[in-house]
Design an enzyme around this catalytic site. Structure first.
Site, PDB file in Angstrom:
ATOM      1  N   TYR A  75       2.674   6.271  10.505  1.00  0.00           N
ATOM      2  CA  TYR A  75       2.106   5.096  11.160  1.00  0.00           C
ATOM      3  C   TYR A  75       2.519   4.998  12.624  1.00  0.00           C
ATOM      4  CZ  TYR A  75      -0.540   3.545   7.300  1.00  0.00           C
ATOM      5  OH  TYR A  75      -1.523   3.496   6.341  1.00  0.00           O
ATOM      6  N   ARG A  78       0.149   7.178  14.477  1.00  0.00           N
ATOM      7  CA  ARG A  78      -1.175   6.545  14.622  1.00  0.00           C
ATOM      8  C   ARG A  78      -1.126   5.413  15.652  1.00  0.00           C
ATOM      9  NH1 ARG A  78      -5.745   5.519  10.738  1.00  0.00           N
ATOM     10  NH2 ARG A  78      -6.749   6.517  12.484  1.00  0.00           N
ATOM     11  N   ASP A 112      -7.442  -1.247  14.376  1.00  0.00           N
ATOM     12  CA  ASP A 112      -6.947  -0.841  15.693  1.00  0.00           C
ATOM     13  C   ASP A 112      -6.854  -1.955  16.724  1.00  0.00           C
ATOM     14  OD1 ASP A 112      -9.698  -1.214  16.435  1.00  0.00           O
ATOM     15  OD2 ASP A 112     -10.129   0.872  15.929  1.00  0.00           O
ATOM     16  N   HIS A 127      -8.841  -5.288   6.737  1.00  0.00           N
ATOM     17  CA  HIS A 127      -7.865  -4.288   6.298  1.00  0.00           C
ATOM     18  C   HIS A 127      -6.570  -4.352   7.096  1.00  0.00           C
ATOM     19  CE1 HIS A 127     -11.387  -1.732   4.503  1.00  0.00           C
ATOM     20  NE2 HIS A 127     -11.050  -2.728   3.737  1.00  0.00           N
ATOM     21  N   CYS A 155      13.195  -6.909   9.402  1.00  0.00           N
ATOM     22  CA  CYS A 155      12.674  -8.219   9.783  1.00  0.00           C
ATOM     23  C   CYS A 155      13.731  -9.003  10.569  1.00  0.00           C
ATOM     24  CB  CYS A 155      12.277  -8.968   8.511  1.00  0.00           C
ATOM     25  SG  CYS A 155      11.778 -10.663   8.778  1.00  0.00           S
ATOM     26  N   CYS A 158      14.779 -12.199   8.222  1.00  0.00           N
ATOM     27  CA  CYS A 158      15.518 -12.096   6.953  1.00  0.00           C
ATOM     28  C   CYS A 158      16.206 -10.747   6.756  1.00  0.00           C
ATOM     29  CB  CYS A 158      14.594 -12.390   5.773  1.00  0.00           C
ATOM     30  SG  CYS A 158      13.519 -11.009   5.337  1.00  0.00           S
ATOM     31  N   THR A 196     -20.368   1.406   9.764  1.00  0.00           N
ATOM     32  CA  THR A 196     -19.653   1.531   8.489  1.00  0.00           C
ATOM     33  C   THR A 196     -20.526   2.287   7.492  1.00  0.00           C
ATOM     34  OG1 THR A 196     -18.694   0.347   6.597  1.00  0.00           O
ATOM     35  CG2 THR A 196     -20.345  -0.852   7.865  1.00  0.00           C
ATOM     36  N   SER A 197     -19.876   3.107   6.667  1.00  0.00           N
ATOM     37  CA  SER A 197     -20.620   3.882   5.682  1.00  0.00           C
ATOM     38  C   SER A 197     -21.088   3.000   4.521  1.00  0.00           C
ATOM     39  CB  SER A 197     -19.751   5.019   5.156  1.00  0.00           C
ATOM     40  OG  SER A 197     -18.520   4.506   4.704  1.00  0.00           O
ATOM     41  N   ASN A 221     -26.278   2.357  12.936  1.00  0.00           N
ATOM     42  CA  ASN A 221     -25.541   3.544  12.496  1.00  0.00           C
ATOM     43  C   ASN A 221     -26.409   4.764  12.800  1.00  0.00           C
ATOM     44  OD1 ASN A 221     -24.179   5.577  10.878  1.00  0.00           O
ATOM     45  ND2 ASN A 221     -23.276   3.906   9.686  1.00  0.00           N
TER      46      ASN A 221
END
Ligand code: APR
Length: 253
Positions: A75, A78, A112, A127, A155, A158, A196-197, A221
């Site tokens: 991540y 990315r 993103d 998402h 965090c 906490c 989008t697909s 598309n």
């Protein structure tokens, strides 16, 4: 009509007319909208060192439980890539469209944050957002503590382990965006499905809900999808081209 360019032109006018008379426009965007910014899809990003792995090794709660450091490395790589890219004309056109219609709800499957960077407000992140951290203990977005005994992000509130605030495979959509998106899809009179697909549910179900409610469903598309045949208008082109064109043709109200 045999000429595809002429066929596409003939669809612009009804799409603009629908937007011009719309009371509430609901938009869902997918990876195609960010493709022109150079954001690779999840699978396309599995290059180099990462090409040896499957999404199940990197983007599931089980993978994170097994090896949080490994998942965080992926991540972080990315995030670095996403911080380097810029919104494209499709993102900017959508931000402007929101100012040209009485109401616009923007739902995105992209993580993103490029819509927000282009100026869109109130984006429903279906998402999640890859640039945000979430506390695994409190289950809310969280900021990072400066202290960590094992090098993993913790965090600030906490001390719990942080994870990327994205929806992994097998996880449910956050209730807030899911309910707001469902409400918008049922209420809108124009629904735009862009880049989008239309394969991944429940996001793909929003267009079906809009169709059932009698909305004009416009798809943008360059490739046909599972939605194309059912859509009221399928504009076969790139979002960074088609969206600015629709916006430019939209008369003032
Ligand atoms: N403009 C518009 N659409 C485009 C463009 C473009 N310039 N370039 C590609 N596309 C289209 C492709 O034809 C394809 O239909 O974008 C779509 C991208 O499809 P997917 O990669 O399946 O992306 P998406 O539909 O957003 O995937 C949904 O699946 O991978 C998971 O969680 C991830 O949010 C993602 C979800």
């Amino acid at each position: 009509m045999n000429d595809p360019a002429a066929a596409l032109e003939s669809l612009i006018e009804p799409a603009v007319a629908a937007l011009h008379s719309a009371r509430h426009v609901c938009v869902i965007t997918g990876a195609g909208v960010s493709a022109e910014s150079g954001v690779p899809t999840f699978r396309d990003a599995l290059t180099g060192h990462w090409s040896k792995f499957n999404p199940e090794d990197l983007a599931t709660p089980e993978a994170f439980e097994r090896n949080p450091r490994f998942v965080w490395d992926w991540y972080e790589s990315r995030r670095e890539m996403i911080r380097r890219v810029e919104p494209n004309p499709g993102h900017y056109a959508l931000a402007q469209l929101a100012r040209r219609v009485p109401r616009l709800t923007l739902v995105t499957q992209n993580v993103d944050g490029l819509h927000q960077r282009a100026g869109s407000r109130g984006v429903l992140e279906y998402h999640g957002n890859i640039l945000r951290d979430r506390c695994t203990v409190e289950r809310v977005a969280a900021s990072r503590s400066d202290a960590s005994n094992d090098g993993l992000p913790k965090c600030a509130a906490c001390g719990g382990l942080l994870r990327p605030d994205v929806v992994w495979f097998g996880e449910v959509i956050p209730a807030g965006p899911m309910l707001a998106a469902a409400e918008a899809a049922a209420d809108c009179d124009v629904f735009l499905s862009i880049g989008t697909s239309s394969l991944v549910y429940p996001a793909a179900g929003l267009a079906e809900c809009a169709l059932d409610s009698g909305a004009t469903v416009i798809e943008i598309n360059p490739n046909p999808t599972d939605l194309s045949a059912a859509a009221s208008i399928a504009l076969g082109g790139a979002s960074g081209v088609m969206l600015p064109r629709l916006l430019a043709a939209l008369p003032p109200r």
